[in-house]
Design a protein around this motif. Structure first.
Motif, short mmCIF file in Angstrom:
data_model
loop_
_atom_site.label_atom_id
_atom_site.label_comp_id
_atom_site.label_asym_id
_atom_site.label_seq_id
_atom_site.Cartn_x
_atom_site.Cartn_y
_atom_site.Cartn_z
N TYR A 166 -10.83 10.71 25.29
CA TYR A 166 -9.82 9.73 25.68
C TYR A 166 -10.13 8.38 25.04
O TYR A 166 -9.23 7.70 24.50
N GLY B 123 -9.24 8.42 21.44
CA GLY B 123 -7.79 8.36 21.28
C GLY B 123 -7.27 6.94 21.44
O GLY B 123 -6.41 6.49 20.68
N VAL B 124 -7.78 6.21 22.44
CA VAL B 124 -7.37 4.82 22.65
C VAL B 124 -7.77 3.96 21.45
O VAL B 124 -7.00 3.12 20.97
N LEU C 189 -4.54 2.08 14.70
CA LEU C 189 -3.30 2.39 14.01
C LEU C 189 -2.27 1.29 14.23
O LEU C 189 -1.57 0.89 13.29
N GLY C 190 -2.19 0.79 15.46
CA GLY C 190 -1.27 -0.31 15.74
C GLY C 190 -1.61 -1.54 14.93
O GLY C 190 -0.72 -2.20 14.37
N MET D 227 1.86 -1.07 19.92
CA MET D 227 0.87 0.02 19.97
C MET D 227 -0.51 -0.53 20.30
O MET D 227 -1.25 0.03 21.12
N LEU E 180 -5.45 4.69 18.56
CA LEU E 180 -4.14 4.09 18.79
C LEU E 180 -4.18 2.59 18.49
O LEU E 180 -3.28 2.05 17.83
N GLY E 181 -5.23 1.93 18.97
CA GLY E 181 -5.35 0.50 18.73
C GLY E 181 -5.51 0.17 17.25
O GLY E 181 -4.89 -0.77 16.74
N ALA F 192 -2.79 0.08 23.75
CA ALA F 192 -4.18 0.54 23.70
C ALA F 192 -5.07 -0.31 24.60
O ALA F 192 -5.96 0.22 25.28
#
Length: 382
Positions: free
Chosen positions: A243, A246-247, A253-254, A320, A250-251, A324
Motif C-alpha cells: 500500500y 502504491g501511494v 506519477l502526479g 493525483m 501515485l504521488g 496521495a
C-alpha cells in the motif's frame, strides 16, 4: 500540491512575446462587484478563519475528532467558553495592522497608482487587494515575499516537527509520516528549484495582493496543508508495504505529470513552438485577441503533449499528488482528506474561471481550441 503552483489559462496555453503588451486590466480581480461576489467574499472572510480554528482545535482538544466538539456542546458536556479558554490567545493586532495598511497605502499612498483597482466596496478590496505589486522601497515586494517565503517554508518545517513529535511520543516515525514528508517536500523543493517559473503563475501575474493572498499564504497554507502530519501525530499509521509503495508511486506519477505538463507549456512558449514535445513538432491553434488599449495581438494555444490530453492536465497531476498525501494517512478518518476535497473544489473553480476569461479573450478561437481538446481534467469524464 498548492494552488499557487498553477499557471493561469491564458498564459498556460502558449503565447508569443507580444502577449506582454496586453493590459492587466483584462485579468485578475473584478472592476465591479455584484451581490454574489460580495456574498462570497464575506463568506470566505468569516468561514475560512473558522475552518482553520476548528480543525486545529479539534486535533488539540479532541484528538482530531470533527464531531466530538459539536456533540459536547449540543449535549451540554462542554461550553463554547470552555473550548475557547483552552485555545491559545488570539490577537487582533495582525488584522488591525493589515486594515490600517490597506487604508493608508492602498487608498492614500499606493506604490503605483496605475497598479490599483477600486471597486467601491471595502470588503472586496480588502479580500482581493487594491494594489497589484505593493512595495516598500525598490526591492521589497509584498506579493513576491508572501507567495514565496513564509507559508511555503513553514510547510516543510511544520511537517518535520510533526515527524519529530511522533518520534518523541512513540519512539519511531511511521512510514505514513515519511511518505507525507517526502511527497510534500518534493513539491516545496520544486518550488524553489523552479522559482523563476513560478513567477508566471496566476497569483503573481494576475491577482492583486490582498487578504486572499496574504492570509492564505501565512495562515491557510501552513495550517491546513500540514493536516496529514498533524493527524499522524495523534493517530500514527503504519502502512502495509504494498500500500505504501502504491501511494508513493501515485504521488510521484502526479508530480511527474504536473511538472512535465508545465515544462511542455513553458518550452513551447519560450521557443515559440520551435521545439519537440513527445518527440514531435507541437501542434497549436493560432489565435488573436484585442487588449484593453485596443491593440491586436497574436498567440498560440498548445494542443500537443499533455495539453492535447486535457486543457488543464497539470491540474490532474496536482490532484493525483494531493490524493496521495491523503491516502498516506489510511482510511480511518475524514480529516486528512480535507485537502483533496479542498483542492478539487479549488482547481475545478480555477478551470471554470480561467476558461471564462479565455472565452472572453479569444472568442471563436477558444471555441476551436475546446473542440480540438474537449476535456478539462479527465478525458471522457470532465
Amino acid at each position: 500540491m498548492a494552488a499557487k503552483s498553477q499557471f493561469s489559462a491564458p498564459k498556460a496555453k502558449g503565447g508569443v512575446s507580444n502577449d506582454k503588451a496586453a493590459s492587466q486590466g483584462q485579468w485578475g480581480r473584478a472592476w465591479e462587484v455584484d451581490w454574489f461576489s460580495l456574498a462570497s467574499v464575506l463568506f470566505l472572510l468569516l468561514c475560512a478563519p473558522f475552518i482553520v480554528y476548528y480543525f486545529i482545535m479539534a486535533c488539540d482538544q479532541y484528538r482530531c475528532s470533527l464531531m466530538a466538539p459539536a456533540v459536547d456542546i449540543i449535549t451540554g458536556h462542554a461550553h463554547l467558553s470552555d473550548i475557547w479558554a483552552k485555545t491559545p490567545p488570539v490577537t487582533k493586532t495582525a488584522v488591525q495592522l493589515y486594515a490600517a495598511w490597506v487604508t493608508f497605502q492602498g487608498y492614500l499612498f499606493p506604490t503605483n497608482a496605475k497598479d490599483c483597482k477600486f471597486t467601491g466596496n471595502f470588503f472586496y478590496n480588502y479580500m482581493m487587494g487594491i494594489e497589484f505589486n505593493p512595495r516598500i522601497g525598490k526591492w521589497f515586494d509584498f506579493k513576491l515575499f508572501f507567495n514565496g517565503r513564509p507559508g511555503i517554508v513553514a510547510w516543510t518545517l511544520i511537517n518535520l516537527s510533526f515527524a519529530a513529535k511522533q518520534q518523541e511520543l512513540y519512539g519511531q516515525v511511521t512510514n505514513s509520516m515519511v511518505l507525507v514528508n517526502v511527497l510534500q517536500a518534493i513539491y516545496v523543493l520544486d518550488f524553489f528549484w523552479n522559482e523563476t517559473w513560478y513567477l508566471k503563475t496566476m497569483d503573481i501575474c494576475h491577482d492583486h495582493f490582498g487578504w486572499y493572498l496574504g492570509w492564505g499564504d501565512c495562515v491557510w497554507l501552513p495550517y491546513l496543508y500540514t493536516l496529514q502530519g498533524l493527524y499522524l501525530v495523534y493517530h500514527p499509521v503504519q502502512l502495509a508495504t504494498p500500500y505504501a509503495v502504491g501511494v508513493l508511486l501515485l504521488g510521484l506519477l502526479g508530480y511527474y505529470i504536473f511538472r512535465m505538463a508545465n515544462h511542455q507549456k513553458d518550452l513551447f512558449r519560450r521557443t515559440d513552438g520551435r521545439c519537440l514535445i513527445w518527440g514531435r513538432k507541437p501542434q497549436a491553434i493560432e489565435c488573436s485577441y484585442t487588449s484593453a488599449d485596443g491593440q491586436r495581438h497574436h498567440s498560440k494555444l498548445l494542443v500537443s503533449g499533455f495539453w492535447g490530453v486535457a486543457r488543464h492536465f497539470n491540474y490532474t497531476g496536482d490532484l493525483m499528488g494531493s490524493l496521495a498525501y491523503c491516502l498516506a494517512c489510511g482510511g480511518g478518518h475524514l480529516l486528512p482528506y480535507f485537502y483533496i476535497i479542498y483542492m478539487t473544489i479549488l482547481l475545478i473553480h480555477r478551470c471554470l474561471r480561467d476558461e471564462h476569461r479565455c472565452a472572453s479573450k479569444y472568442g471563436r478561437d477558444w471555441a476551436r481550441y475546446t473542440a480540438a481538446v474537449p476535456y478539462r481534467l479527465l478525458p471522457g469524464l470532465f
